[in-house]
Design a protein around this motif. Sequence first.
Motif: not given
Length: 80
Positions: A4-5, A31-32, A41-45, A77-78
């Motif tokens: 998700i965004p 960021s996602i 459950i997780g983020v990537a910037i 996955k991220l």
Amino acid sequence: MRIIPLDLRTANEFVEEYHRHNKKVVTHRFSIGLEKDGELIGVAISSNPVARMLNNGKTLEIRRVCVKEGHANACSKLLA
């Protein structure tokens, strides 16, 4: 799991709560987030590269990846 965004504020709040040693980032390109059963459950910037020579408008740098413990393959996955 689904991607998700996210806005920077939400991503930084997640990093501040769950990352072991890194702090929030100041700027980003995007960021996602990774969601499972309605829970983040997780983020990537991502952002522009720190090295000036790599900042060519086509290169992206992942500044933070943070995942709650116990979620197998969430980082992969991220990053994918």
